[in-house]
Design a protein around this motif. Structure first.
Motif, mmCIF file in Angstrom:
data_model
loop_
_atom_site.group_PDB
_atom_site.id
_atom_site.type_symbol
_atom_site.label_atom_id
_atom_site.label_comp_id
_atom_site.label_asym_id
_atom_site.label_seq_id
_atom_site.Cartn_x
_atom_site.Cartn_y
_atom_site.Cartn_z
ATOM 1 N N LEU A 56 -59.092 29.096 79.889
ATOM 2 C CA LEU A 56 -60.294 29.922 80.074
ATOM 3 C C LEU A 56 -60.201 31.214 79.265
ATOM 4 O O LEU A 56 -61.191 31.642 78.664
ATOM 5 C CB LEU A 56 -60.506 30.239 81.555
ATOM 6 C CG LEU A 56 -61.088 29.111 82.390
ATOM 7 C CD1 LEU A 56 -61.010 29.458 83.875
ATOM 8 C CD2 LEU A 56 -62.522 28.816 81.974
ATOM 9 N N LEU A 57 -59.022 31.828 79.228
ATOM 10 C CA LEU A 57 -58.831 33.026 78.408
ATOM 11 C C LEU A 57 -59.067 32.706 76.939
ATOM 12 O O LEU A 57 -59.741 33.454 76.226
ATOM 13 C CB LEU A 57 -57.434 33.609 78.622
ATOM 14 C CG LEU A 57 -57.070 34.805 77.748
ATOM 15 C CD1 LEU A 57 -58.037 35.964 77.952
ATOM 16 C CD2 LEU A 57 -55.622 35.237 78.025
ATOM 17 N N PHE A 58 -58.532 31.591 76.492
ATOM 18 C CA PHE A 58 -58.741 31.179 75.099
ATOM 19 C C PHE A 58 -60.236 31.014 74.803
ATOM 20 O O PHE A 58 -60.737 31.517 73.794
ATOM 21 C CB PHE A 58 -57.990 29.864 74.818
ATOM 22 C CG PHE A 58 -58.211 29.352 73.433
ATOM 23 C CD1 PHE A 58 -57.472 29.840 72.375
ATOM 24 C CD2 PHE A 58 -59.180 28.389 73.173
ATOM 25 C CE1 PHE A 58 -57.687 29.383 71.080
ATOM 26 C CE2 PHE A 58 -59.402 27.922 71.889
ATOM 27 C CZ PHE A 58 -58.649 28.417 70.839
ATOM 28 N N ALA A 63 -65.495 32.733 72.613
ATOM 29 C CA ALA A 63 -66.903 33.078 72.886
ATOM 30 C C ALA A 63 -67.259 34.473 72.379
ATOM 31 O O ALA A 63 -68.388 34.691 71.919
ATOM 32 C CB ALA A 63 -67.194 32.965 74.378
ATOM 33 N N ILE A 64 -66.315 35.407 72.441
ATOM 34 C CA ILE A 64 -66.640 36.760 71.958
ATOM 35 C C ILE A 64 -66.552 36.868 70.441
ATOM 36 O O ILE A 64 -66.828 37.918 69.884
ATOM 37 C CB ILE A 64 -65.785 37.854 72.639
ATOM 38 C CG1 ILE A 64 -64.311 37.698 72.325
ATOM 39 C CG2 ILE A 64 -66.046 37.896 74.118
ATOM 40 C CD1 ILE A 64 -63.445 38.850 72.820
ATOM 41 N N GLY A 65 -66.184 35.777 69.793
ATOM 42 C CA GLY A 65 -66.269 35.736 68.349
ATOM 43 C C GLY A 65 -64.972 35.619 67.584
ATOM 44 O O GLY A 65 -64.993 35.548 66.357
ATOM 45 N N GLY A 77 -71.853 30.146 69.108
ATOM 46 C CA GLY A 77 -72.428 28.993 68.428
ATOM 47 C C GLY A 77 -71.611 27.719 68.564
ATOM 48 O O GLY A 77 -72.171 26.617 68.541
ATOM 49 N N VAL A 78 -70.300 27.843 68.745
ATOM 50 C CA VAL A 78 -69.474 26.638 68.867
ATOM 51 C C VAL A 78 -69.772 25.880 70.153
ATOM 52 O O VAL A 78 -69.449 24.701 70.266
ATOM 53 C CB VAL A 78 -67.955 26.941 68.772
ATOM 54 C CG1 VAL A 78 -67.609 27.561 67.430
ATOM 55 C CG2 VAL A 78 -67.487 27.795 69.919
ATOM 56 N N PHE A 79 -70.415 26.563 71.111
ATOM 57 C CA PHE A 79 -70.763 25.908 72.369
ATOM 58 C C PHE A 79 -72.115 25.201 72.284
ATOM 59 O O PHE A 79 -72.631 24.724 73.283
ATOM 60 C CB PHE A 79 -70.735 26.921 73.517
ATOM 61 C CG PHE A 79 -69.358 27.471 73.760
ATOM 62 C CD1 PHE A 79 -68.418 26.739 74.467
ATOM 63 C CD2 PHE A 79 -68.989 28.708 73.239
ATOM 64 C CE1 PHE A 79 -67.138 27.234 74.676
ATOM 65 C CE2 PHE A 79 -67.718 29.208 73.443
ATOM 66 C CZ PHE A 79 -66.781 28.474 74.158
ATOM 67 N N ALA A 84 -68.948 20.770 71.923
ATOM 68 C CA ALA A 84 -69.084 21.688 73.059
ATOM 69 C C ALA A 84 -68.569 21.076 74.358
ATOM 70 O O ALA A 84 -67.917 21.758 75.162
ATOM 71 C CB ALA A 84 -70.536 22.123 73.214
ATOM 72 N N GLY A 85 -68.847 19.816 74.591
ATOM 73 C CA GLY A 85 -68.384 19.172 75.819
ATOM 74 C C GLY A 85 -66.868 19.162 75.924
ATOM 75 O O GLY A 85 -66.304 19.361 77.004
ATOM 76 N N PHE A 86 -66.206 18.958 74.789
ATOM 77 C CA PHE A 86 -64.744 18.980 74.792
ATOM 78 C C PHE A 86 -64.243 20.383 75.125
ATOM 79 O O PHE A 86 -63.327 20.543 75.928
ATOM 80 C CB PHE A 86 -64.192 18.525 73.434
ATOM 81 C CG PHE A 86 -64.401 17.070 73.164
ATOM 82 C CD1 PHE A 86 -63.559 16.119 73.706
ATOM 83 C CD2 PHE A 86 -65.453 16.645 72.368
ATOM 84 C CE1 PHE A 86 -63.753 14.767 73.465
ATOM 85 C CE2 PHE A 86 -65.655 15.305 72.121
ATOM 86 C CZ PHE A 86 -64.812 14.360 72.671
ATOM 87 N N LEU A 87 -64.842 21.397 74.518
ATOM 88 C CA LEU A 87 -64.432 22.772 74.789
ATOM 89 C C LEU A 87 -64.635 23.127 76.257
ATOM 90 O O LEU A 87 -63.745 23.709 76.893
ATOM 91 C CB LEU A 87 -65.205 23.745 73.902
ATOM 92 C CG LEU A 87 -64.979 23.615 72.398
ATOM 93 C CD1 LEU A 87 -65.898 24.566 71.642
ATOM 94 C CD2 LEU A 87 -63.527 23.865 72.046
ATOM 95 N N ILE A 88 -65.773 22.772 76.792
ATOM 96 C CA ILE A 88 -66.070 23.061 78.197
ATOM 97 C C ILE A 88 -65.113 22.290 79.108
ATOM 98 O O ILE A 88 -64.745 22.770 80.185
ATOM 99 C CB ILE A 88 -67.542 22.729 78.511
ATOM 100 C CG1 ILE A 88 -68.452 23.704 77.747
ATOM 101 C CG2 ILE A 88 -67.826 22.777 80.002
ATOM 102 C CD1 ILE A 88 -69.920 23.299 77.716
#
Length: 182
Positions: A56-58, A63-65, A77-79, A84-88
């Motif tokens: 989650l920290l990663f 997310a902040i860029g 944008g990567v989400f 995106a599903g893999f990241l989530i």
């Protein structure tokens, strides 16, 4: 407490460092990266809660860029991409992987960590990834699942590596593998 924070940050850095290994982007826009190995290791070594917090920290840093994803990608944008599903799914994958390693004590660590990485780091992760690809690529779940089969050989190799690394760490420094701490 301080040790936990340091380890969470360390494994966040490990996932970022694995992003330096060049990605291989498949035709449907989802890259093959080494970073999912880091997610597996977060679970097998840190355990469920700490492993998920590290991931989650990663993702917060991404997310902040910060360009921490393989290929120097980052930002909100990567989400909104096919991956995106893999990241989530990464935090859930680390959590399930760690949960299994924490609770399954009756078998050798190599086997437990390897199977936990397959169940959490592949099975759970693919469930999120397939749904995400289905939405982002406007495909059915079956079509998205067929696309994901390209990842299976590499991810099985990563799961085996996670099992072997966790086992080696248990032998070298048992107290450092928090998922197995009593």
């Amino acid at each position: 407490m301080e040790k936990n924070v340091a380890l969470i940050a360390l494994f966040t850095a490990l996932i970022a460092a694995l992003g330096l290994i060049p990605k291989i982007t498949l035709g449907f826009g989802v890259p093959i990266t080494a970073q999912s190995l880091g997610v597996m290791l977060c679970g097998t070594i840190l355990g469920a809660r700490r492993g998920a917090l590290s991931v989650l920290l990663f993702l917060l840093l991404v997310a902040i860029g910060l360009p921490l994803l393989s290929g120097g990608r980052g930002g909100l944008g990567v989400f909104a991409t096919p991956s995106a599903g893999f990241l989530i799914g990464w935090p859930a994958a680390a959590f399930v992987t760690g949960w299994i390693v924490e609770r399954w004590r009756g078998a050798p660590v190599t086997l437990v960590a390897g199977l936990a990485a397959v169940i959490g780091g592949i099975g759970v992760l693919y469930a999120f990834g397939i749904v995400g690809m289905s939405i982002m690529l406007d495909k059915t779940l079956v079509e998205a699942a067929a696309l994901v089969t390209a990842f299976i050989p590499g991810d099985l190799l990563k799961a085996a590596i996670a099992g072997m690394l966790t086992s080696a760490l248990v032998r070298a420094r048992p107290s450092s593998v928090l998922s197995r701490a009593t």
